[in-house]
Motif scaffolding. Structure first.
Motif, PDB file in Angstrom:
ATOM      1  N   ASP A  37     -39.910 -36.597  -9.389  1.00  0.00           N
ATOM      2  CA  ASP A  37     -40.368 -37.209 -10.636  1.00  0.00           C
ATOM      3  C   ASP A  37     -40.217 -36.245 -11.810  1.00  0.00           C
ATOM      4  N   GLN A  38     -40.532 -34.975 -11.576  1.00  0.00           N
ATOM      5  CA  GLN A  38     -40.368 -33.978 -12.640  1.00  0.00           C
ATOM      6  C   GLN A  38     -38.892 -33.793 -12.987  1.00  0.00           C
ATOM      7  N   LEU A  39     -38.047 -33.778 -11.967  1.00  0.00           N
ATOM      8  CA  LEU A  39     -36.609 -33.655 -12.195  1.00  0.00           C
ATOM      9  C   LEU A  39     -36.082 -34.852 -12.977  1.00  0.00           C
ATOM     10  N   ARG A  40     -36.532 -36.042 -12.601  1.00  0.00           N
ATOM     11  CA  ARG A  40     -36.107 -37.249 -13.319  1.00  0.00           C
ATOM     12  C   ARG A  40     -36.573 -37.202 -14.771  1.00  0.00           C
ATOM     13  N   GLY A  41     -37.770 -36.664 -15.002  1.00  0.00           N
ATOM     14  CA  GLY A  41     -38.279 -36.522 -16.358  1.00  0.00           C
ATOM     15  C   GLY A  41     -37.408 -35.604 -17.208  1.00  0.00           C
ATOM     16  N   GLU A  42     -36.881 -34.532 -16.605  1.00  0.00           N
ATOM     17  CA  GLU A  42     -35.983 -33.638 -17.339  1.00  0.00           C
ATOM     18  C   GLU A  42     -34.705 -34.369 -17.747  1.00  0.00           C
ATOM     19  N   PHE A  43     -34.185 -35.202 -16.867  1.00  0.00           N
ATOM     20  CA  PHE A  43     -32.981 -35.962 -17.208  1.00  0.00           C
ATOM     21  C   PHE A  43     -33.302 -37.041 -18.247  1.00  0.00           C
ATOM     22  N   GLU A  44     -34.433 -37.710 -18.097  1.00  0.00           N
ATOM     23  CA  GLU A  44     -34.818 -38.768 -19.038  1.00  0.00           C
ATOM     24  C   GLU A  44     -35.077 -38.216 -20.439  1.00  0.00           C
ATOM     25  N   LYS A  45     -35.528 -36.980 -20.522  1.00  0.00           N
ATOM     26  CA  LYS A  45     -35.841 -36.362 -21.810  1.00  0.00           C
ATOM     27  C   LYS A  45     -34.599 -36.308 -22.703  1.00  0.00           C
ATOM     28  N   VAL A  52     -21.234 -35.522 -28.088  1.00  0.00           N
ATOM     29  CA  VAL A  52     -20.447 -35.140 -26.919  1.00  0.00           C
ATOM     30  C   VAL A  52     -20.556 -33.638 -26.651  1.00  0.00           C
ATOM     31  N   GLY A  53     -20.537 -32.836 -27.696  1.00  0.00           N
ATOM     32  CA  GLY A  53     -20.644 -31.386 -27.533  1.00  0.00           C
ATOM     33  C   GLY A  53     -21.992 -30.971 -26.971  1.00  0.00           C
ATOM     34  N   GLN A  54     -23.051 -31.582 -27.478  1.00  0.00           N
ATOM     35  CA  GLN A  54     -24.391 -31.253 -26.993  1.00  0.00           C
ATOM     36  C   GLN A  54     -24.574 -31.703 -25.545  1.00  0.00           C
ATOM     37  N   ILE A  55     -24.012 -32.855 -25.207  1.00  0.00           N
ATOM     38  CA  ILE A  55     -24.092 -33.329 -23.823  1.00  0.00           C
ATOM     39  C   ILE A  55     -23.365 -32.352 -22.898  1.00  0.00           C
ATOM     40  N   GLY A  56     -22.213 -31.864 -23.339  1.00  0.00           N
ATOM     41  CA  GLY A  56     -21.466 -30.896 -22.542  1.00  0.00           C
ATOM     42  C   GLY A  56     -22.262 -29.617 -22.312  1.00  0.00           C
ATOM     43  N   ARG A  57     -22.949 -29.151 -23.346  1.00  0.00           N
ATOM     44  CA  ARG A  57     -23.781 -27.952 -23.200  1.00  0.00           C
ATOM     45  C   ARG A  57     -24.946 -28.201 -22.249  1.00  0.00           C
ATOM     46  N   LEU A  58     -25.553 -29.372 -22.326  1.00  0.00           N
ATOM     47  CA  LEU A  58     -26.655 -29.708 -21.423  1.00  0.00           C
ATOM     48  C   LEU A  58     -26.175 -29.775 -19.971  1.00  0.00           C
ATOM     49  N   ILE A  59     -24.984 -30.307 -19.763  1.00  0.00           N
ATOM     50  CA  ILE A  59     -24.424 -30.376 -18.412  1.00  0.00           C
ATOM     51  C   ILE A  59     -24.169 -28.969 -17.887  1.00  0.00           C
TER      52      ILE A  59
END
Length: 107
Positions: A37-45, A52-59
């Protein structure tokens, strides 16, 4: 394939691998569900991020964190390759036949 679709695929893969890694650390189901649940919360955040650039950095950050927390002796399902039951009882060769007549059957 567009960059957005590729990133969506990478995020799904990262989430799946993170859950599998978490299963190696928390083998009791009640602890696993809390941590999941905590892991899912990190992804949901970060689900509303659209750059696209920020998503790449998060990945990249997520993959680095996954690599950092990789379990040294990961859990392997017993009957999968590398598991304790894998190929323990290999199938009989075709030349051997199973004898089911134990003397009690009627002929």
């Amino acid at each position: 394939m567009s960059a957005r679709a590729l990133q969506t695929q990478q995020v799904k893969r990262l989430y799946r691998h993170s859950l599998k890694n978490l299963l190696s650390w928390a083998i009791r189901r009640d602890i696993f569900f809390e941590e999941a649940d905590q892991l899912r919360g990190e992804f949901e955040k970060h689900k509303d991020v659209s750059d696209v650039g920020q998503i790449g950095r998060l990945i990249q950050k997520g993959e680095a964190k996954l690599k950092e927390y990789q379990h040294p002796d990961p859990y392997i399902v017993p009957y999968y390759p590398g598991g304790s039951l894998y190929a323990r009882n290999p199938p009989f060769s075709k030349e051997l036949h199973q004898q089911l007549d134990f003397g009690r059957e009627d002929h």
